[in-house]
Scaffold this motif. Structure first.
Motif, PDB file in Angstrom:
ATOM      1  N   ASP A 389       0.830  -1.202   0.000  1.00  0.00           N
ATOM      2  CA  ASP A 389       0.000   0.000   0.000  1.00  0.00           C
ATOM      3  C   ASP A 389       0.867   1.256   0.000  1.00  0.00           C
ATOM      4  O   ASP A 389       1.959   1.280   0.589  1.00  0.00           O
ATOM      5  CB  ASP A 389      -0.912   0.017   1.237  1.00  0.00           C
ATOM      6  CG  ASP A 389      -1.870  -1.167   1.263  1.00  0.00           C
ATOM      7  OD1 ASP A 389      -2.315  -1.584   0.176  1.00  0.00           O
ATOM      8  OD2 ASP A 389      -2.160  -1.666   2.371  1.00  0.00           O
ATOM      9  N   TYR A 390       0.352   2.311  -0.633  1.00  0.00           N
ATOM     10  CA  TYR A 390       1.032   3.605  -0.700  1.00  0.00           C
ATOM     11  C   TYR A 390       0.144   4.690  -0.073  1.00  0.00           C
ATOM     12  O   TYR A 390      -1.083   4.635  -0.194  1.00  0.00           O
ATOM     13  CB  TYR A 390       1.342   3.984  -2.145  1.00  0.00           C
ATOM     14  CG  TYR A 390       2.391   3.124  -2.805  1.00  0.00           C
ATOM     15  CD1 TYR A 390       3.725   3.526  -2.847  1.00  0.00           C
ATOM     16  CD2 TYR A 390       2.048   1.919  -3.412  1.00  0.00           C
ATOM     17  CE1 TYR A 390       4.687   2.751  -3.478  1.00  0.00           C
ATOM     18  CE2 TYR A 390       3.001   1.133  -4.040  1.00  0.00           C
ATOM     19  CZ  TYR A 390       4.318   1.558  -4.072  1.00  0.00           C
ATOM     20  OH  TYR A 390       5.278   0.785  -4.692  1.00  0.00           O
ATOM     21  N   TYR A 391       0.793   5.656   0.571  1.00  0.00           N
ATOM     22  CA  TYR A 391       0.076   6.762   1.217  1.00  0.00           C
ATOM     23  C   TYR A 391       0.739   8.086   0.828  1.00  0.00           C
ATOM     24  O   TYR A 391       1.961   8.160   0.679  1.00  0.00           O
ATOM     25  CB  TYR A 391       0.112   6.612   2.749  1.00  0.00           C
ATOM     26  CG  TYR A 391      -0.635   5.405   3.264  1.00  0.00           C
ATOM     27  CD1 TYR A 391      -1.931   5.530   3.764  1.00  0.00           C
ATOM     28  CD2 TYR A 391      -0.048   4.138   3.241  1.00  0.00           C
ATOM     29  CE1 TYR A 391      -2.617   4.424   4.239  1.00  0.00           C
ATOM     30  CE2 TYR A 391      -0.730   3.035   3.709  1.00  0.00           C
ATOM     31  CZ  TYR A 391      -2.022   3.174   4.204  1.00  0.00           C
ATOM     32  OH  TYR A 391      -2.706   2.078   4.660  1.00  0.00           O
ATOM     33  N   GLN A 419      -4.572   7.072   1.985  1.00  0.00           N
ATOM     34  CA  GLN A 419      -4.048   6.030   1.115  1.00  0.00           C
ATOM     35  C   GLN A 419      -4.242   6.420  -0.353  1.00  0.00           C
ATOM     36  O   GLN A 419      -5.249   7.026  -0.731  1.00  0.00           O
ATOM     37  CB  GLN A 419      -4.756   4.706   1.376  1.00  0.00           C
ATOM     38  CG  GLN A 419      -4.152   3.528   0.621  1.00  0.00           C
ATOM     39  CD  GLN A 419      -4.709   2.197   1.074  1.00  0.00           C
ATOM     40  OE1 GLN A 419      -5.442   2.124   2.066  1.00  0.00           O
ATOM     41  NE2 GLN A 419      -4.372   1.128   0.371  1.00  0.00           N
TER      42      GLN A 419
END
Length: 546
Positions: A389-391, A419
């Protein structure tokens, strides 16, 4: 104002002509409203030695086909106007750098009424503004190329009326412009002088980080003017191998491969080589993981260089050097605390402390997100990776006060995060920020995505470019334009050695965008970095184009 004075003079002259007891019938007169000129723009950008051949087509309100008229070209300010030509056509030759004004005059010989058109000519150094491309050549050679740009006026229609607007056009490229730079290319960083140094013609510089050593180039010819190894006071450290740099108002900060920082504090604000590095690492040998991008060229509100330690915790470095008041030598006074370490202060729960202290996520991108001012603290945006996951994380950091005192801390003014959609982060390659449009540009493989992070929207791209190779670099030239008349430019570098430049035309709601191709060329080799060269410290947020 100059135009108004000219028109007042013309009108007074016209009244005098009308009082003349002649045989003319003045019911039909050439007037200002219907007078026009085709074939001539309101502004031009030239490089030294270039020329423009003006061949205007003048349209009077009457007698348009065969007017009884005389013409003249002038240069200079109104009080010191110099006659250049008394012919309709005129060739202007750019002989020196600077901004110049030409005045084209057409006179109706029947009435003596003169109609005027003011033309701006900007003569600029070819390498002052444009896109810089750092590539890896044969034998790991560093190669620097540049896409050249010019400002050009165009006519747009606003409420049914023609209005001149400026735009940027890309007019060619210079390949491997500085041979013999070195080997092992890594990164480009631009440096600026004190932005309000009146009377000083001192240009920006470009730092090239490479395995063979840091080289600094002047901003006009891109020729070498300095080397970090030659600026140490007491000898070069044994393991000196810079991989990143922050260049601020009064110093240069080099991040070494072993995570130590080396700093030089400038003594003169208009001389980027007036300081020297010390052999011992800065900050008492603190190990540093990253230095964040710095809003360069502004000393009035940015008092910090921001870094992230090996413990994944943010810290600040004081950057409070200033010149003595009214000192035309631009000497930076020693009564400052440049280089002082600022520990991160208490972070309230609402500011997401896990994003500032002992951060377990991986940092993959940083960018400055605004120009600080009296009301706004310096802001950054980061992209962090947590597993798959990327934020995104937007935050403002500042010193407790703008006057340093021992023990002062760096504080968090604001912090927001969320996110990022998996749809735009699959096969993530790189990112860029449009700071004034507040949009993230994300490269996924060979695809571009634009994300409105505040509203959580993936913009609908009405014109989707197809790239035949994966994206390896992104760079932006955004415009802080209060009237929303100027669109950002986006450069896209491909693994194949191609570079595209697009105009990013967003709709008002920032949920849709059109990418208009302005430039495309291959042959740049293995691209390592691409950056926009602003040319001056005020340009990153100045509403003008050049």
């Amino acid at each position: 104002m100059k135009k108004n004075l000219i028109y007042i003079f013309i009108l007074l002259f016209t009244v005098g002509c009308l009082d003349d007891k002649s045989n003319y019938d003045y019911k039909d007169l050439n007037d200002f409203t219907n007078w026009s000129v085709d074939g001539v723009r309101y502004s031009y950008t030239l490089y030294p030695g270039e020329e423009i051949k003006f061949e205007p087509e003048v349209h009077f309100s009457i007698d348009t086909l065969s007017p009884d008229a005389s013409y003249a070209w002038y240069s200079g300010e109104e009080e010191e106007m110099i006659l250049l030509s008394d012919k309709l056509n005129y060739t202007y030759v750019a002989e020196e750098l600077g901004d110049f004004t030409l005045l084209f005059c057409s006179t109706d010989n029947k009435t003596g009424v003169t109609f005027t058109m003011e033309i701006s000519v900007y003569v600029v150094a070819p390498k002052k503004n444009g896109w810089l491309i750092l590539s890896r050549g044969a034998g790991n050679e560093s190669q620097l190329s540049m896409i050249l740009s010019k400002k050009q006026s165009k006519v747009v229609y606003v409420d049914g009326e023609e209005k001149p607007r400026d735009t940027i056009v890309y007019v060619g490229e210079l390949m491997n412009v500085t041979p013999g730079l070195g080997q092992g290319p890594r990164k480009l960083v631009e440096n600026f002088i004190y932005p309000s140094a009146a009377g000083f013609l001192v240009e920006d510089e470009v730092m090239v980080l490479q395995e063979s050593g840091v080289v600094e180039l002047d901003g006009i010819e891109l020729s070498p003017v300095g080397s970090a190894k030659n600026e140490f006071f007491d000898g070069v450290p044994d393991n000196f191998d810079p991989v990143d740099a922050v260049l601020c108002y009064d110093g240069k900060w080099l991040l070494n491969a072993d995570n130590y920082i080396y700093m030089t504090n400038l003594s003169v604000a208009v001389d980027l080589h007036s300081g020297f590095y010390l052999n011992d690492p800065s900050l008492n040998g603190k190990k540093v993981k990253a230095l964040l991008p710095y809003f360069k060229g502004d000393y009035t509100d940015n008092f910090l260089v921001v870094g992230i330690g090996e413990d994944n915790t943010y810290f600040g470095i004081m950057d409070d050097g200033q010149c003595a008041y009214n000192d035309k030598s631009y000497t930076i006074t020693p009564a400052n605390y440049v280089g002082s370490y600022l520990e991160l202060g208490n972070v309230p729960e609402r500011n997401h402390p896990f994003l500032f202290r002992d951060v377990e996520w991986e940092f993959v991108f940083h960018a400055w997100a605004n120009r600080a001012n009296y009301y706004t603290s310096p802001a950054y945006i980061s992209i962090l990776k947590n597993g798959d996951d990327y934020y995104w994380h937007y935050y403002e950091l500042n010193a407790e006060t703008d006057r340093y005192k021992p023990g002062q801390k760096m504080i968090v003014e604001s912090s927001e995060y969320a996110q990022l959609p998996a749809a735009i982060m699959n096969d993530y390659r790189c990112a860029a920020l449009l700071p004034w449009k507040e949009l993230l540009v994300v490269a996924s493989g060979n695809k571009l995505n634009i994300y409105n992070y505040w509203d959580g929207l993936i913009l609908n791209l009405t014109s989707v470019p197809h790239f035949g190779s994966e994206i390896v670099g992104l760079a932006v030239k955004d415009y802080k334009d209060y009237n929303q008349l100027l669109n950002a430019h986006l450069a896209v570098a491909l693994k194949s050695g191609e570079v595209y430049v697009f105009e990013v035309k967003c709709n008002q709601d920032k949920d849709s965008a059109e990418l208009l191709e302005l430039y495309h060329k291959g042959g740049f080799g293995e691209i390592v970095d691409i950056e926009y060269k602003f040319g001056h410290g005020t340009n990153p947020s100045y509403p003008g184009l050049y």
